[in-house]
Motif scaffolding. Structure first.
Motif, mmCIF file in Angstrom:
data_model
loop_
_atom_site.group_PDB
_atom_site.id
_atom_site.type_symbol
_atom_site.label_atom_id
_atom_site.label_comp_id
_atom_site.label_asym_id
_atom_site.label_seq_id
_atom_site.Cartn_x
_atom_site.Cartn_y
_atom_site.Cartn_z
ATOM 1 N N HIS A 27 0.833 -1.210 0.000
ATOM 2 C CA HIS A 27 0.000 0.000 0.000
ATOM 3 C C HIS A 27 0.869 1.262 0.000
ATOM 4 C CE1 HIS A 27 -3.047 -2.848 0.630
ATOM 5 N NE2 HIS A 27 -3.168 -2.790 1.947
ATOM 6 N N GLU A 28 2.026 1.197 0.661
ATOM 7 C CA GLU A 28 2.830 2.408 0.847
ATOM 8 C C GLU A 28 3.762 2.704 -0.325
ATOM 9 O OE1 GLU A 28 2.434 -0.034 2.954
ATOM 10 O OE2 GLU A 28 1.755 0.782 4.881
ATOM 11 N N ALA A 29 3.993 1.733 -1.225
ATOM 12 C CA ALA A 29 4.885 1.987 -2.369
ATOM 13 C C ALA A 29 4.188 2.958 -3.327
ATOM 14 C CB ALA A 29 5.218 0.676 -3.082
ATOM 15 N N THR A 30 4.986 3.697 -4.103
ATOM 16 C CA THR A 30 4.397 4.622 -5.090
ATOM 17 C C THR A 30 4.390 3.996 -6.495
ATOM 18 O OG1 THR A 30 6.543 5.656 -5.457
ATOM 19 C CG2 THR A 30 5.131 6.673 -3.792
ATOM 20 N N THR A 31 4.626 2.697 -6.558
ATOM 21 C CA THR A 31 4.586 1.950 -7.822
ATOM 22 C C THR A 31 3.311 2.293 -8.601
ATOM 23 O OG1 THR A 31 5.606 0.182 -6.521
ATOM 24 C CG2 THR A 31 4.847 -0.409 -8.732
ATOM 25 N N SER A 32 3.444 2.567 -9.904
ATOM 26 C CA SER A 32 2.278 2.979 -10.690
ATOM 27 C C SER A 32 1.287 1.819 -10.835
ATOM 28 C CB SER A 32 2.732 3.419 -12.087
ATOM 29 O OG SER A 32 3.135 2.284 -12.831
ATOM 30 N N ALA A 33 0.052 2.178 -11.176
ATOM 31 C CA ALA A 33 -0.977 1.148 -11.359
ATOM 32 C C ALA A 33 -0.582 0.187 -12.485
ATOM 33 C CB ALA A 33 -2.316 1.804 -11.666
ATOM 34 N N LEU A 34 0.037 0.721 -13.546
ATOM 35 C CA LEU A 34 0.437 -0.143 -14.677
ATOM 36 C C LEU A 34 1.528 -1.121 -14.244
ATOM 37 C CD1 LEU A 34 0.574 2.519 -17.546
ATOM 38 C CD2 LEU A 34 -1.012 0.574 -17.384
ATOM 39 N N HIS A 35 2.469 -0.624 -13.465
ATOM 40 C CA HIS A 35 3.566 -1.471 -12.969
ATOM 41 C C HIS A 35 3.013 -2.553 -12.033
ATOM 42 C CE1 HIS A 35 7.985 -1.299 -11.267
ATOM 43 N NE2 HIS A 35 7.613 -2.526 -11.537
ATOM 44 N N ARG A 36 2.098 -2.141 -11.144
ATOM 45 C CA ARG A 36 1.491 -3.108 -10.218
ATOM 46 C C ARG A 36 0.762 -4.203 -11.000
ATOM 47 N NH1 ARG A 36 0.495 -0.910 -4.633
ATOM 48 N NH2 ARG A 36 1.629 1.043 -4.641
ATOM 49 N N ALA A 37 0.020 -3.784 -12.036
ATOM 50 C CA ALA A 37 -0.740 -4.768 -12.815
ATOM 51 C C ALA A 37 0.213 -5.753 -13.487
ATOM 52 C CB ALA A 37 -1.597 -4.054 -13.854
ATOM 53 N N ALA A 38 1.334 -5.243 -14.016
ATOM 54 C CA ALA A 38 2.314 -6.130 -14.667
ATOM 55 C C ALA A 38 2.896 -7.114 -13.654
ATOM 56 C CB ALA A 38 3.420 -5.300 -15.310
ATOM 57 N N SER A 49 11.516 -5.507 -11.604
ATOM 58 C CA SER A 49 11.024 -6.655 -10.828
ATOM 59 C C SER A 49 12.137 -7.671 -10.722
ATOM 60 C CB SER A 49 9.834 -7.305 -11.549
ATOM 61 O OG SER A 49 9.484 -8.515 -10.904
ATOM 62 N N GLY A 50 12.192 -8.348 -9.575
ATOM 63 C CA GLY A 50 13.083 -9.492 -9.453
ATOM 64 C C GLY A 50 12.439 -10.704 -10.111
ATOM 65 N N GLN A 51 13.185 -11.820 -10.090
ATOM 66 C CA GLN A 51 12.643 -13.020 -10.725
ATOM 67 C C GLN A 51 11.484 -13.615 -9.933
ATOM 68 O OE1 GLN A 51 16.101 -15.522 -11.167
ATOM 69 N NE2 GLN A 51 16.412 -14.867 -13.286
ATOM 70 N N ASN A 52 11.393 -13.243 -8.661
ATOM 71 C CA ASN A 52 10.341 -13.819 -7.832
ATOM 72 C C ASN A 52 9.318 -12.753 -7.463
ATOM 73 O OD1 ASN A 52 8.779 -15.312 -6.166
ATOM 74 N ND2 ASN A 52 10.390 -15.847 -4.712
ATOM 75 N N ALA A 53 8.418 -12.490 -8.403
ATOM 76 C CA ALA A 53 7.381 -11.482 -8.149
ATOM 77 C C ALA A 53 6.156 -12.112 -7.500
ATOM 78 C CB ALA A 53 6.987 -10.781 -9.445
ATOM 79 N N ALA A 54 6.221 -13.425 -7.257
ATOM 80 C CA ALA A 54 5.058 -14.105 -6.667
ATOM 81 C C ALA A 54 4.737 -13.557 -5.285
ATOM 82 C CB ALA A 54 5.323 -15.609 -6.585
ATOM 83 N N GLN A 59 1.538 -8.328 -11.113
ATOM 84 C CA GLN A 59 0.571 -9.334 -10.674
ATOM 85 C C GLN A 59 -0.026 -10.096 -11.845
ATOM 86 O OE1 GLN A 59 -1.698 -6.829 -7.896
ATOM 87 N NE2 GLN A 59 -0.482 -7.721 -6.255
ATOM 88 N N SER A 60 0.619 -10.015 -13.010
ATOM 89 C CA SER A 60 0.149 -10.740 -14.201
ATOM 90 C C SER A 60 1.177 -11.815 -14.567
ATOM 91 C CB SER A 60 0.006 -9.757 -15.369
ATOM 92 O OG SER A 60 1.302 -9.473 -15.903
ATOM 93 N N PRO A 61 0.817 -12.703 -15.478
ATOM 94 C CA PRO A 61 1.782 -13.733 -15.894
ATOM 95 C C PRO A 61 3.047 -13.126 -16.514
ATOM 96 C CG PRO A 61 -0.439 -14.295 -16.623
ATOM 97 C CD PRO A 61 -0.522 -12.910 -16.067
ATOM 98 N N ALA A 62 2.973 -11.878 -17.005
ATOM 99 C CA ALA A 62 4.150 -11.239 -17.609
ATOM 100 C C ALA A 62 5.329 -11.187 -16.634
ATOM 101 C CB ALA A 62 3.793 -9.821 -18.060
ATOM 102 N N ALA A 63 5.030 -11.165 -15.338
ATOM 103 C CA ALA A 63 6.092 -11.039 -14.333
ATOM 104 C C ALA A 63 6.979 -12.279 -14.260
ATOM 105 C CB ALA A 63 5.486 -10.745 -12.969
ATOM 106 N N GLN A 64 6.536 -13.348 -14.926
ATOM 107 C CA GLN A 64 7.379 -14.553 -14.919
ATOM 108 C C GLN A 64 8.527 -14.444 -15.914
ATOM 109 O OE1 GLN A 64 4.642 -17.847 -15.364
ATOM 110 N NE2 GLN A 64 3.471 -17.031 -13.649
ATOM 111 N N HIS A 65 8.508 -13.371 -16.723
ATOM 112 C CA HIS A 65 9.593 -13.195 -17.693
ATOM 113 C C HIS A 65 10.293 -11.862 -17.457
ATOM 114 C CE1 HIS A 65 11.003 -13.183 -22.168
ATOM 115 N NE2 HIS A 65 11.991 -13.383 -21.318
ATOM 116 N N THR A 66 11.387 -11.917 -16.726
ATOM 117 C CA THR A 66 12.188 -10.714 -16.494
ATOM 118 C C THR A 66 13.515 -10.860 -17.233
ATOM 119 O OG1 THR A 66 13.320 -11.578 -14.543
ATOM 120 C CG2 THR A 66 11.214 -10.432 -14.170
ATOM 121 N N ALA A 67 14.195 -9.753 -17.428
ATOM 122 C CA ALA A 67 15.533 -9.800 -18.033
ATOM 123 C C ALA A 67 16.339 -8.623 -17.511
ATOM 124 C CB ALA A 67 15.425 -9.726 -19.562
#
Ligand SMILES: Cc1cc2nc3c(=O)[nH]c(=O)nc-3n(C[C@H](O)[C@H](O)[C@H](O)COP(=O)(O)O)c2cc1C
Length: 332
Positions: free
Chosen positions: A226-237, A305-310, A239-247
């Motif tokens: 709740h306290e992070a200023t992470t944007s809504a778009l970043h938060r959505a990414a 994001s790190g590799q473990n966004a779960a 918490q989506s399957p896209a977060a399983q692919h970082t580089a």
């Protein structure tokens, strides 16, 4: 975590009994002062203030022109005038002006990314009693930090989100995963070692402790707090399957940093050689990010994001901290 938080996240973590960090790499001395004042007014608990200590490279017009050319089709696509892209650094290294501000607050801990500041600056920070931490991504970096006077070393594994703190090498093949790096650094140094990278659950915390960590440093797991200023778009990414692919990508700053793969990373290649040296790549990308985000698109956003966004859950930072801390008290 520069860019996604201010003192509010640091405060919530401190109030839950852990060491909250205020990222200062992107703050002017004036804003740093305001943030520190707000933190100090709200808690008497110890906190950490974090700085980058890179060397700003000399201007390289040729490389910057190449970068501008690579981004020009995107400027046109988003109806931005390629001849009117503001320049700027985005991130400045720790200097005496920041130290002047810091001195009045004497934080319990000051941490650095990309090595340590020059000896006179480091001596200044230590003179008022702050403990000094910095990230090591190899055993050699850990030994170097210890030799220069770091009071503890953060072993930052390859899984970690955001910028790699690497500073003695640019060779990414030297970079290890957290649970390979951590025990090797623990064995090599006398100072306490803090594990970072991919730790997002109480079990992960317990495993780091079992491998010799004296503490853990956690980023990604707080990005949807709740306290992070992470944007809504970043938060959505996140918490989506896209977060399983970082580089690891150089596109957003010039130094390798881990984020969720997006369009510009796919099209230019995440480590594209055309991106100028840190932190010069930031300015060219910033207007693209702003224009695309206004259309609800993350094509040009650094989705760190790190590799473990779960573990990146929409909870209060206090709840996240208390959950993670349970792992510290678990007897193996
Ligand atoms: C969004 C984001 C921003 C970060 N910014 C910083 C920073 O300003 N300074 C720093 O020392 N580390 C920064 N880091 C790295 C963290 O300190 C830490 O090494 C990393 O988050 C640990 O891995 P994890 O993300 O898997 O928990 C950042 C990480 C993230 C995810």
């Amino acid at each position: 975590m520069a860019g996604v938080q201010n003192h509010r996240l640091a405060l919530a973590v401190c109030q839950a009994g852990a060491l909250g960090s205020l990222p200062a790499a992107m703050l002017s001395p004036e804003v740093l002062h305001t943030e520190l004042q707000a933190l100090k007014a709200a808690t008497s608990a110890p906190f950490n203030v974090n700085f980058f200590c890179h060397t700003t490279p000399p201007p390289n017009p040729e490389r910057e022109a190449t970068w501008h050319q690579a981004l020009t089709p995107y400027y046109r696509e988003l109806a931005l005038d390629p001849d009117n892209i503001p320049s700027g650094l985005g991130r400045v290294p720790f200097g005496h002006d920041s130290a002047d501000v810091l001195e009045a607050f004497r934080p319990a801990v000051v941490s650095f990314h990309f090595g340590l500041p020059a000896p006179d600056l480091l001596a200044r920070v230590k003179s008022w009693g702050s403990l000094v931490l910095s990230s090591a991504t190899t055993v050699q970096e850990a030994l170097w930090l210890q030799a220069q006077g770091a009071d503890a070393v953060i072993a930052q594994g390859l899984e970690a989100g955001g910028h790699r703190g690497m500073f003695l090498t640019e060779d990414l093949s030297t970079q290890m995963g957290t649970f390979a790096l951590l025990p090797q650094i623990v064995q090599a140094v006398r100072v306490p070692v803090i594990a970072a990278g991919g730790i997002a659950t109480a079990q992960g915390v317990a495993a780091a402790r079992q491998l010799g960590a004296s503490g853990v440093q956690i980023g990604t797991a707080y990005l949807c707090s709740h306290e992070a200023t992470t944007s809504a778009l970043h938060r959505a990414a996140l918490q989506s399957p896209a977060a399983q692919h970082t580089a690891l990508t150089r596109l957003f700053s010039g130094r390798p940093a881990r984020g969720i793969v997006n369009r510009v990373m796919r099209e230019l290649g995440p480590l594209c050689e055309k991106a100028p040296e840190f932190p010069m790549a930031t300015a060219g990308m910033a207007p693209l990010r702003a224009a695309a985000e206004a259309l609800g698109r993350t094509d040009f956003s650094p989705l760190w994001s790190g590799q473990n966004a779960a573990g990146a859950r929409s909870l209060s930072a206090a709840d996240i901290t208390r959950d993670l801390a349970q792992g510290w008290h678990t007897q193996p």
